[in-house]
Write a protein that holds these residues in place. Structure first.
Motif, PDB file in Angstrom:
ATOM      1  N   PRO A 290      50.422   9.359  71.647  1.00  0.00           N
ATOM      2  CA  PRO A 290      49.953  10.423  72.545  1.00  0.00           C
ATOM      3  C   PRO A 290      50.540  10.333  73.947  1.00  0.00           C
ATOM      4  CG  PRO A 290      48.123   9.482  71.317  1.00  0.00           C
ATOM      5  CD  PRO A 290      49.298   8.589  71.094  1.00  0.00           C
ATOM      6  N   VAL A 291      50.907   9.109  74.392  1.00  0.00           N
ATOM      7  CA  VAL A 291      51.546   8.967  75.699  1.00  0.00           C
ATOM      8  C   VAL A 291      52.885   9.700  75.704  1.00  0.00           C
ATOM      9  CG1 VAL A 291      52.424   7.355  77.428  1.00  0.00           C
ATOM     10  CG2 VAL A 291      50.403   6.749  76.077  1.00  0.00           C
ATOM     11  N   ALA A 292      53.625   9.584  74.608  1.00  0.00           N
ATOM     12  CA  ALA A 292      54.887  10.307  74.486  1.00  0.00           C
ATOM     13  C   ALA A 292      54.649  11.810  74.501  1.00  0.00           C
ATOM     14  CB  ALA A 292      55.606   9.891  73.206  1.00  0.00           C
ATOM     15  N   MET A 293      53.544  12.258  73.915  1.00  0.00           N
ATOM     16  CA  MET A 293      53.208  13.681  73.952  1.00  0.00           C
ATOM     17  C   MET A 293      52.947  14.142  75.376  1.00  0.00           C
ATOM     18  SD  MET A 293      50.578  13.899  70.715  1.00  0.00           S
ATOM     19  CE  MET A 293      49.867  15.381  71.426  1.00  0.00           C
ATOM     20  N   ILE A 294      52.193  13.337  76.131  1.00  0.00           N
ATOM     21  CA  ILE A 294      51.862  13.693  77.512  1.00  0.00           C
ATOM     22  C   ILE A 294      53.128  13.829  78.351  1.00  0.00           C
ATOM     23  CG2 ILE A 294      50.735  12.859  79.617  1.00  0.00           C
ATOM     24  CD1 ILE A 294      48.580  11.631  77.866  1.00  0.00           C
ATOM     25  N   LEU A 295      54.131  13.020  78.019  1.00  0.00           N
ATOM     26  CA  LEU A 295      55.383  13.054  78.768  1.00  0.00           C
ATOM     27  C   LEU A 295      55.977  14.457  78.790  1.00  0.00           C
ATOM     28  CD1 LEU A 295      57.436  11.285  80.285  1.00  0.00           C
ATOM     29  CD2 LEU A 295      58.591  10.910  78.110  1.00  0.00           C
ATOM     30  N   GLY A 296      55.720  15.233  77.740  1.00  0.00           N
ATOM     31  CA  GLY A 296      56.270  16.577  77.662  1.00  0.00           C
ATOM     32  C   GLY A 296      55.744  17.517  78.736  1.00  0.00           C
ATOM     33  N   VAL A 297      54.508  17.315  79.197  1.00  0.00           N
ATOM     34  CA  VAL A 297      53.934  18.178  80.235  1.00  0.00           C
ATOM     35  C   VAL A 297      53.652  17.403  81.511  1.00  0.00           C
ATOM     36  CG1 VAL A 297      52.924  19.813  78.605  1.00  0.00           C
ATOM     37  CG2 VAL A 297      51.610  17.803  79.286  1.00  0.00           C
ATOM     38  N   ASP A 298      54.153  16.168  81.587  1.00  0.00           N
ATOM     39  CA  ASP A 298      53.833  15.322  82.732  1.00  0.00           C
ATOM     40  C   ASP A 298      54.416  15.869  84.026  1.00  0.00           C
ATOM     41  OD1 ASP A 298      52.556  12.768  83.589  1.00  0.00           O
ATOM     42  OD2 ASP A 298      54.590  12.344  84.292  1.00  0.00           O
ATOM     43  N   VAL A 299      55.514  16.601  83.942  1.00  0.00           N
ATOM     44  CA  VAL A 299      56.102  17.171  85.151  1.00  0.00           C
ATOM     45  C   VAL A 299      55.117  18.110  85.834  1.00  0.00           C
ATOM     46  CG1 VAL A 299      57.923  18.668  86.031  1.00  0.00           C
ATOM     47  CG2 VAL A 299      58.460  16.959  84.321  1.00  0.00           C
ATOM     48  N   LEU A 300      54.500  18.989  85.056  1.00  0.00           N
ATOM     49  CA  LEU A 300      53.529  19.928  85.614  1.00  0.00           C
ATOM     50  C   LEU A 300      52.295  19.207  86.135  1.00  0.00           C
ATOM     51  CD1 LEU A 300      53.738  22.736  82.902  1.00  0.00           C
ATOM     52  CD2 LEU A 300      54.730  22.774  85.189  1.00  0.00           C
ATOM     53  N   MET A 301      51.894  18.143  85.457  1.00  0.00           N
ATOM     54  CA  MET A 301      50.730  17.377  85.891  1.00  0.00           C
ATOM     55  C   MET A 301      51.040  16.592  87.157  1.00  0.00           C
ATOM     56  SD  MET A 301      49.527  16.045  82.115  1.00  0.00           S
ATOM     57  CE  MET A 301      47.834  15.648  82.496  1.00  0.00           C
ATOM     58  N   ASP A 302      52.269  16.058  87.223  1.00  0.00           N
ATOM     59  CA  ASP A 302      52.668  15.241  88.361  1.00  0.00           C
ATOM     60  C   ASP A 302      52.668  16.050  89.650  1.00  0.00           C
ATOM     61  OD1 ASP A 302      53.391  12.947  89.629  1.00  0.00           O
ATOM     62  OD2 ASP A 302      55.450  12.899  88.926  1.00  0.00           O
ATOM     63  N   MET A 303      53.123  17.288  89.590  1.00  0.00           N
ATOM     64  CA  MET A 303      53.177  18.130  90.788  1.00  0.00           C
ATOM     65  C   MET A 303      51.787  18.312  91.387  1.00  0.00           C
ATOM     66  SD  MET A 303      55.848  20.913  89.194  1.00  0.00           S
ATOM     67  CE  MET A 303      55.969  21.996  90.608  1.00  0.00           C
ATOM     68  N   ALA A 304      50.797  18.553  90.530  1.00  0.00           N
ATOM     69  CA  ALA A 304      49.438  18.810  91.011  1.00  0.00           C
ATOM     70  C   ALA A 304      48.788  17.540  91.545  1.00  0.00           C
ATOM     71  CB  ALA A 304      48.596  19.401  89.889  1.00  0.00           C
ATOM     72  N   ARG A 305      48.888  16.445  90.790  1.00  0.00           N
ATOM     73  CA  ARG A 305      48.203  15.227  91.218  1.00  0.00           C
ATOM     74  C   ARG A 305      48.842  14.650  92.485  1.00  0.00           C
ATOM     75  NH1 ARG A 305      50.722  12.918  86.123  1.00  0.00           N
ATOM     76  NH2 ARG A 305      52.359  11.481  86.775  1.00  0.00           N
ATOM     77  N   THR A 306      50.158  14.806  92.651  1.00  0.00           N
ATOM     78  CA  THR A 306      50.825  14.310  93.852  1.00  0.00           C
ATOM     79  C   THR A 306      50.372  15.085  95.076  1.00  0.00           C
ATOM     80  OG1 THR A 306      52.762  13.660  92.554  1.00  0.00           O
ATOM     81  CG2 THR A 306      53.062  13.869  94.921  1.00  0.00           C
ATOM     82  N   THR A 307      50.201  16.388  94.925  1.00  0.00           N
ATOM     83  CA  THR A 307      49.715  17.205  96.043  1.00  0.00           C
ATOM     84  C   THR A 307      48.336  16.744  96.489  1.00  0.00           C
ATOM     85  OG1 THR A 307      50.960  19.098  95.194  1.00  0.00           O
ATOM     86  CG2 THR A 307      49.207  19.559  96.775  1.00  0.00           C
ATOM     87  N   VAL A 308      47.455  16.477  95.538  1.00  0.00           N
ATOM     88  CA  VAL A 308      46.107  16.008  95.876  1.00  0.00           C
ATOM     89  C   VAL A 308      46.169  14.622  96.512  1.00  0.00           C
ATOM     90  CG1 VAL A 308      43.848  15.377  94.922  1.00  0.00           C
ATOM     91  CG2 VAL A 308      45.022  17.430  94.117  1.00  0.00           C
ATOM     92  N   ASN A 309      47.088  13.762  96.054  1.00  0.00           N
ATOM     93  CA  ASN A 309      47.257  12.446  96.678  1.00  0.00           C
ATOM     94  C   ASN A 309      47.546  12.586  98.166  1.00  0.00           C
ATOM     95  OD1 ASN A 309      46.927  11.113  94.234  1.00  0.00           O
ATOM     96  ND2 ASN A 309      49.116  10.851  93.872  1.00  0.00           N
ATOM     97  N   VAL A 310      48.487  13.463  98.514  1.00  0.00           N
ATOM     98  CA  VAL A 310      48.906  13.628  99.910  1.00  0.00           C
ATOM     99  C   VAL A 310      47.771  14.224 100.741  1.00  0.00           C
ATOM    100  CG1 VAL A 310      50.482  14.882 101.432  1.00  0.00           C
ATOM    101  CG2 VAL A 310      51.357  13.782  99.371  1.00  0.00           C
ATOM    102  N   VAL A 311      47.132  15.264 100.231  1.00  0.00           N
ATOM    103  CA  VAL A 311      46.017  15.880 100.959  1.00  0.00           C
ATOM    104  C   VAL A 311      44.884  14.871 101.169  1.00  0.00           C
ATOM    105  CG1 VAL A 311      44.232  17.663 100.866  1.00  0.00           C
ATOM    106  CG2 VAL A 311      46.576  18.199 100.155  1.00  0.00           C
ATOM    107  N   GLY A 312      44.594  14.078 100.132  1.00  0.00           N
ATOM    108  CA  GLY A 312      43.532  13.078 100.246  1.00  0.00           C
ATOM    109  C   GLY A 312      43.825  12.011 101.283  1.00  0.00           C
ATOM    110  N   ASN A 313      45.074  11.570 101.372  1.00  0.00           N
ATOM    111  CA  ASN A 313      45.424  10.551 102.364  1.00  0.00           C
ATOM    112  C   ASN A 313      45.416  11.112 103.780  1.00  0.00           C
ATOM    113  OD1 ASN A 313      45.761   8.190 100.820  1.00  0.00           O
ATOM    114  ND2 ASN A 313      47.755   8.884 100.102  1.00  0.00           N
ATOM    115  N   CYS A 314      45.858  12.359 103.937  1.00  0.00           N
ATOM    116  CA  CYS A 314      45.778  12.994 105.255  1.00  0.00           C
ATOM    117  C   CYS A 314      44.323  13.116 105.707  1.00  0.00           C
ATOM    118  CB  CYS A 314      46.440  14.368 105.217  1.00  0.00           C
ATOM    119  SG  CYS A 314      48.241  14.344 105.062  1.00  0.00           S
TER     120      CYS A 314
END
Length: 432
Positions: free
Chosen positions: A380-404
């Motif tokens: 299933p980790v390999a499956m997640i890799l297929g959509v991880d790009v879309l997930m990464d964009m969202a979670r990274t944005t929240v990381n930055v907003v949260g640290n600010c």
């Protein structure tokens, strides 16, 4: 005839996407192309597609070699890099308290969301059925407590006991921070270099990610059919929905409680958040985030400590993602996790996610470590890799907003918000 027509149409779409990706100097469009091409191959040539799983397996093996040295080096540097813990003082204590409270809430929201959506239920895997409990660690509280402390760090690394590696790194980092700067510097420099090497290693391995995504998607669709894309879509919607819920239920109330000016903050954080979303890299947004927060009214000494420390200890979006993704892996593997086992996994994630820098898809390393520690299937980790790009964009944005927001909260908590005017250079940069 109709079947041939749709094959031609799908191939044309893949070629158009490839032509678009060719003009970009980024892996992201190529990963999209690989995902579509893999799904197309799995749909039209399933017998060939199922043989391509080896490429995703190679990629996952290479990523697994990074886990222990990366967590060890980054976590130690994250603790010891700021010097003597006593010198951090009130700001450090308040920042760490805030980090832990908010990341715990992020884990809780992610855990609730994935248990409600059950995005991984119904996925069909080819691996051997799992009949034992997913959590191999002892279940009694005293046995579990003993289990998380390493008796031999080399043994822990060799056996993939990432929780033990993280505990060792915490104690080692605290001990290192209590040494004089002169004695501490060589080890910190060595570990900083090691972490940089491992991130470079990760970057090299990531060049294989389009091939791995194509192989994983081809195998998944070839074996399970297009129905599996429904599960991935549910996973994606679960993450985005829970990130929105985190913002509304946690970040906004925090702004109101600490009287952070909401409109001014949102205006200031817009630029670094956009950079983070476009690049999927928290570090790319770091200079802009520090500049904007100082222009907002956060003193430079607080900005300089809280935001970089938050990149190791306050990855809100990433910890929420880990809660969702780890339970998704268990659900996809047909493993029923009790509430106690899920909470045990969350405690592990709280430790192993600390110190992982904000680089693209770094959380994949932690997810693989968690899957290995709790003996979950890697398919299933390999499956997640297929959509991880879309997930990464969202979670990274929240990381930055949260640290600010963390820097603004600590400044308000200290009573220093808006008391030190920013320099003209900072104001000019913030206005650009």
């Amino acid at each position: 005839m109709t079947h041939v027509f749709w094959i031609v149409v799908r191939c044309a779409v893949v070629l158009a996407l490839a032509a678009f990706a060719w003009r970009r100097r980024s892996l992201t469009p190529w990963i999209f192309v690989a995902m579509v091409a893999g799904a197309e191959l799995g749909l039209d040539a399933p017998r060939v597609a199922v043989e391509l799983r080896v490429f995703s397996d190679i990629f996952l093996r290479l990523i697994k070699t990074i886990v222990a040295p990366l967590i060890l080096s980054t976590l130690v540097v994250g603790i010891a890099g700021h010097g003597d813990l006593k010198s951090v003082g009130r700001i450090g204590v308040k920042a760490l308290v805030y980090f832990e409270v908010v990341t715990t809430l992020a884990l809780a929201i992610g855990l609730i969301a994935i248990n409600v959506s059950k995005a991984g239920v119904g996925v069909v895997l080819t691996g051997a059925p799992v009949v034992q409990s997913a959590v191999v660690a002892p279940t009694r509280w005293d046995e579990f407590l003993l289990h998380i402390f390493p008796e031999n760090i080399a043994k822990s690394i060799a056996e993939g006991q990432i929780l033990q590696v993280a505990v060792f790194a915490v104690f080692f980092g605290i001990a290192l921070s209590l040494l004089s700067a002169e004695k501490r510097a060589p080890i910190v420099t060595l570990l900083e270099s090691l972490s940089e090497v491992m991130f470079k290693f990760t970057n090299i391995v990531m060049y294989l990610s389009p091939l791995a995504v194509a192989g994983a998607m081809a195998y998944t669709v070839g074996h399970s059919g297009l129905g599996v894309l429904v599960n991935l879509g549910k996973l994606l919607l679960t993450l985005y929905g829970s990130l929105v819920a985190f913002g509304v239920l946690v970040l906004v109330p925090v702004m109101l409680v600490f009287r952070v000016p909401v409109r001014r903050f949102l205006k200031a954080v817009a630029e670094p958040a956009t950079i983070a979303f476009a690049t999927s890299t928290s570090e790319a947004a770091l200079p802009s985030a520090m500049e904007q927060m100082e222009a907002l009214g956060v003193p430079r000494r607080i900005v300089a400590f809280v935001i970089p420390a938050g990149y190791s200890f306050n990855l809100d979006g990433s910890t929420l993602y880990l809660a969702i993704a780890s339970v998704f892996v268990a659900q996809a593997g047909g493993i029923h996790l009790t509430i106690g086992e899920q909470l045990t996994m969350m405690v592990t994630l709280m430790l192993t996610s600390k110190g992982i820098a904000g680089v693209p898809r770094a959380m994949l390393v932690v997810l693989l470590a968690t899957a290995s520690t709790f003996h979950l299937p890697l398919e299933p980790v390999a499956m997640i890799l297929g959509v991880d790009v879309l997930m990464d964009m969202a979670r990274t944005t929240v990381n930055v907003v949260g640290n600010c927001l963390a820097s603004a909260v600590v400044a308000k908590w200290e009573g220093t918000f808006g008391t030190e005017p920013p320099s003209e250079v900072v104001l000019e940069g913030a206005e650009v």
